[in-house]
Design a protein around this motif. Structure first.
Motif, PDB file in Angstrom:
ATOM      1  N   PRO A  42     -99.500   6.447  22.330  1.00  0.00           N
ATOM      2  CA  PRO A  42     -98.197   7.080  22.092  1.00  0.00           C
ATOM      3  C   PRO A  42     -97.897   7.287  20.613  1.00  0.00           C
ATOM      4  CG  PRO A  42     -98.009   5.341  23.728  1.00  0.00           C
ATOM      5  CD  PRO A  42     -99.377   5.214  23.137  1.00  0.00           C
ATOM      6  N   MET A  43     -98.398   6.408  19.757  1.00  0.00           N
ATOM      7  CA  MET A  43     -98.171   6.593  18.326  1.00  0.00           C
ATOM      8  C   MET A  43     -98.887   7.837  17.819  1.00  0.00           C
ATOM      9  SD  MET A  43     -98.634   2.593  17.200  1.00  0.00           S
ATOM     10  CE  MET A  43     -98.027   1.285  18.281  1.00  0.00           C
ATOM     11  N   ILE A  44    -100.107   8.086  18.341  1.00  0.00           N
ATOM     12  CA  ILE A  44    -100.831   9.303  17.968  1.00  0.00           C
ATOM     13  C   ILE A  44    -100.108  10.532  18.517  1.00  0.00           C
ATOM     14  CG2 ILE A  44    -103.026  10.532  18.176  1.00  0.00           C
ATOM     15  CD1 ILE A  44    -104.410   7.824  18.482  1.00  0.00           C
ATOM     16  N   VAL A  45     -99.620  10.434  19.757  1.00  0.00           N
ATOM     17  CA  VAL A  45     -98.856  11.539  20.338  1.00  0.00           C
ATOM     18  C   VAL A  45     -97.619  11.826  19.497  1.00  0.00           C
ATOM     19  CG1 VAL A  45     -97.447  12.249  22.319  1.00  0.00           C
ATOM     20  CG2 VAL A  45     -99.684  11.195  22.683  1.00  0.00           C
ATOM     21  N   LEU A  46     -96.981  10.780  19.024  1.00  0.00           N
ATOM     22  CA  LEU A  46     -95.794  10.933  18.191  1.00  0.00           C
ATOM     23  C   LEU A  46     -96.114  11.757  16.943  1.00  0.00           C
ATOM     24  CD1 LEU A  46     -92.802   9.963  18.022  1.00  0.00           C
ATOM     25  CD2 LEU A  46     -93.616   8.068  16.627  1.00  0.00           C
ATOM     26  N   LEU A  47     -97.209  11.433  16.279  1.00  0.00           N
ATOM     27  CA  LEU A  47     -97.595  12.144  15.060  1.00  0.00           C
ATOM     28  C   LEU A  47     -98.048  13.573  15.359  1.00  0.00           C
ATOM     29  CD1 LEU A  47     -99.573   9.292  13.247  1.00  0.00           C
ATOM     30  CD2 LEU A  47     -97.243  10.072  12.777  1.00  0.00           C
ATOM     31  N   LEU A  48     -98.873  13.739  16.396  1.00  0.00           N
ATOM     32  CA  LEU A  48     -99.355  15.073  16.726  1.00  0.00           C
ATOM     33  C   LEU A  48     -98.226  15.977  17.222  1.00  0.00           C
ATOM     34  CD1 LEU A  48    -102.741  14.281  18.556  1.00  0.00           C
ATOM     35  CD2 LEU A  48    -102.406  15.114  16.215  1.00  0.00           C
ATOM     36  N   SER A  49     -97.295  15.422  17.975  1.00  0.00           N
ATOM     37  CA  SER A  49     -96.165  16.219  18.453  1.00  0.00           C
ATOM     38  C   SER A  49     -95.320  16.715  17.296  1.00  0.00           C
ATOM     39  CB  SER A  49     -95.300  15.393  19.411  1.00  0.00           C
ATOM     40  OG  SER A  49     -96.010  15.049  20.570  1.00  0.00           O
ATOM     41  N   SER A  50     -95.144  15.858  16.298  1.00  0.00           N
ATOM     42  CA  SER A  50     -94.391  16.268  15.118  1.00  0.00           C
ATOM     43  C   SER A  50     -95.096  17.380  14.368  1.00  0.00           C
ATOM     44  CB  SER A  50     -94.177  15.061  14.194  1.00  0.00           C
ATOM     45  OG  SER A  50     -93.504  15.438  13.010  1.00  0.00           O
ATOM     46  N   ALA A  51     -96.440  17.294  14.275  1.00  0.00           N
ATOM     47  CA  ALA A  51     -97.192  18.283  13.503  1.00  0.00           C
ATOM     48  C   ALA A  51     -97.408  19.590  14.262  1.00  0.00           C
ATOM     49  CB  ALA A  51     -98.542  17.686  13.095  1.00  0.00           C
ATOM     50  N   LEU A  52     -97.755  19.498  15.556  1.00  0.00           N
ATOM     51  CA  LEU A  52     -98.134  20.690  16.311  1.00  0.00           C
ATOM     52  C   LEU A  52     -97.004  21.280  17.147  1.00  0.00           C
ATOM     53  CD1 LEU A  52    -101.688  19.614  17.569  1.00  0.00           C
ATOM     54  CD2 LEU A  52    -101.099  20.978  15.557  1.00  0.00           C
ATOM     55  N   LEU A  53     -96.117  20.443  17.633  1.00  0.00           N
ATOM     56  CA  LEU A  53     -95.031  20.912  18.490  1.00  0.00           C
ATOM     57  C   LEU A  53     -93.691  20.957  17.779  1.00  0.00           C
ATOM     58  CD1 LEU A  53     -95.876  18.903  21.752  1.00  0.00           C
ATOM     59  CD2 LEU A  53     -96.728  21.145  21.024  1.00  0.00           C
ATOM     60  N   LYS A  54     -93.682  20.456  16.543  1.00  0.00           N
ATOM     61  CA  LYS A  54     -92.446  20.401  15.743  1.00  0.00           C
ATOM     62  C   LYS A  54     -91.375  19.551  16.400  1.00  0.00           C
ATOM     63  CE  LYS A  54     -94.569  23.221  13.037  1.00  0.00           C
ATOM     64  NZ  LYS A  54     -95.240  22.684  11.830  1.00  0.00           N
ATOM     65  N   ASP A  55     -91.802  18.559  17.178  1.00  0.00           N
ATOM     66  CA  ASP A  55     -90.845  17.634  17.772  1.00  0.00           C
ATOM     67  C   ASP A  55     -90.310  16.694  16.701  1.00  0.00           C
ATOM     68  OD1 ASP A  55     -91.198  18.749  20.221  1.00  0.00           O
ATOM     69  OD2 ASP A  55     -92.420  17.136  21.053  1.00  0.00           O
ATOM     70  N   ARG A  56     -89.079  16.330  16.847  1.00  0.00           N
ATOM     71  CA  ARG A  56     -88.447  15.441  15.879  1.00  0.00           C
ATOM     72  C   ARG A  56     -88.783  13.990  16.193  1.00  0.00           C
ATOM     73  NH1 ARG A  56     -81.883  14.695  15.224  1.00  0.00           N
ATOM     74  NH2 ARG A  56     -81.937  13.024  13.658  1.00  0.00           N
ATOM     75  N   VAL A  57     -89.235  13.245  15.176  1.00  0.00           N
ATOM     76  CA  VAL A  57     -89.513  11.824  15.341  1.00  0.00           C
ATOM     77  C   VAL A  57     -88.208  11.048  15.184  1.00  0.00           C
ATOM     78  CG1 VAL A  57     -90.769   9.841  14.452  1.00  0.00           C
ATOM     79  CG2 VAL A  57     -91.848  12.098  14.439  1.00  0.00           C
ATOM     80  N   ARG A  58     -87.840  10.351  16.232  1.00  0.00           N
ATOM     81  CA  ARG A  58     -86.589   9.592  16.231  1.00  0.00           C
ATOM     82  C   ARG A  58     -86.877   8.096  16.105  1.00  0.00           C
ATOM     83  NH1 ARG A  58     -82.428  12.760  18.611  1.00  0.00           N
ATOM     84  NH2 ARG A  58     -83.194  14.773  19.391  1.00  0.00           N
ATOM     85  N   PRO A  59     -85.950   7.347  15.514  1.00  0.00           N
ATOM     86  CA  PRO A  59     -86.150   5.898  15.408  1.00  0.00           C
ATOM     87  C   PRO A  59     -86.399   5.226  16.757  1.00  0.00           C
ATOM     88  CG  PRO A  59     -84.339   6.591  14.004  1.00  0.00           C
ATOM     89  CD  PRO A  59     -84.731   7.795  14.810  1.00  0.00           C
TER      90      PRO A  59
END
Length: 302
Positions: free
Chosen positions: A102-119
């Protein structure tokens, strides 16, 4: 999507990793010993070919190479690295290494999907990792460099497959069964030569062996991956990724029920922590989810 529908979608999607959590029990109790690659190949390839025979649809254009990429990441490479890690690490350590997914998904989603990383996402990752550690990590667990690397590569493979699935969606007019069949077939074809080169085929099969292989292929692959890809098309990538923690949780419960394994207080705390992390990571009503840029029915994929 309202909160009730989100909850139902998450619960149905979680069936897939829960079924995957039964793989250890089926493998140890019903399959021929020391045949992890054979098990992974027979888990993927027959299910994929059955779906292709039913749907009779092959990829077209750009989807030839996309199907190959997704099939390798979601099925072929993931299965290979997963079993390689299982060979070199105790089950608990392997499961703990995989919690980086999930941590990798968090980073990739931010980079490729422009998803916002929330606390709350970061907190969920840390809580889930701690919960799995309490749930499955045993004292004196051995560490092995090859196993650790295989576990990390397996987590990276599945995480990449999840994010690219969300980014690409699936082509117009392509059913979920077809899309799932493409990936299972590709994954099985990738695993087949590795299996033939790396393992000896068993001299004979018992009815228990045949039943175990059938369960892995029909329930553990065909049905489970249809549910998984359907949920992934409707849930944010990170929320779906967290549902994979149902796998070690289910494996622990099945070990307690059928293999006389014990559950101590710390393991119960770990189970509660894992469930809490999964619930915490799920989307709430009104929270925007990523919509793939392609006009295809990208909200339905695996």
């Amino acid at each position: 999507m309202n909160s009730q529908r989100l909850a139902v979608t998450s619960a149905v999607t979680a069936i897939a990793p829960a079924v995957w959590g039964s793989t250890y029990l089926i493998t140890t109790e019903f399959l021929p010993p020391d045949r992890p690659l054979l098990a992974s190949t027979l888990r993927a390839l027959p299910a994929g070919l059955i779906l292709l025979l039913i749907t009779r649809t092959l990829p077209r254009g750009i989807w030839w190479w996309r199907a190959v990429v997704l099939g390798v990441l979601n099925i072929g490479a993931f299965f290979y690295f997963l079993f390689l890690a299982a060979y070199h690490l105790p089950g608990g350590v392997a499961a703990l290494v995989m919690t980086v997914q999930p941590m990798i998904v968090l980073l990739l989603s931010s980079a490729l999907l422009k998803d916002r990383v929330r606390p709350v996402h970061v907190a969920s990752c840390l809580l889930a990792a701690a919960g799995v550690a309490l749930l499955v990590l045993q004292p004196h667990a051995g560490l092995d460099g090859v196993g650790i690397m295989a576990g990390l590569l397996g987590a990276l493979s599945m995480a990449s497959g999840i994010v690219l699935t969300k980014k690409w969606g699936r082509p117009d007019g392509t059913s979920l069964l077809t899309f799932t069949g493409w990936q299972l077939t590709v994954g099985g074809l990738v695993l087949l030569p590795v299996t033939l080169a790396g393992e000896d085929l068993p001299d004979h099969l018992t009815w228990g062996n045949i039943g175990g292989f059938a369960y892995l292929s029909v329930i553990g692959a065909l049905i489970a991956y249809v549910l998984w890809f359907r949920g992934l098309s409707q849930l944010p990538a990170l929320a779906a990724s967290f549902l994979s923690f149902a796998s070690p949780l289910c494996a622990t419960v099945l070990g307690f029920l059928f293999l006389d394994q014990t559950l101590g207080p710390l393991q119960l705390v770990g189970a509660v922590a894992v469930v809490g992390a999964v619930v915490l990571a799920q989307p709430r009503t009104g929270r925007p989810t990523h919509t793939p840029s392609r006009p295809a029915r990208s909200t339905t994929r695996a």
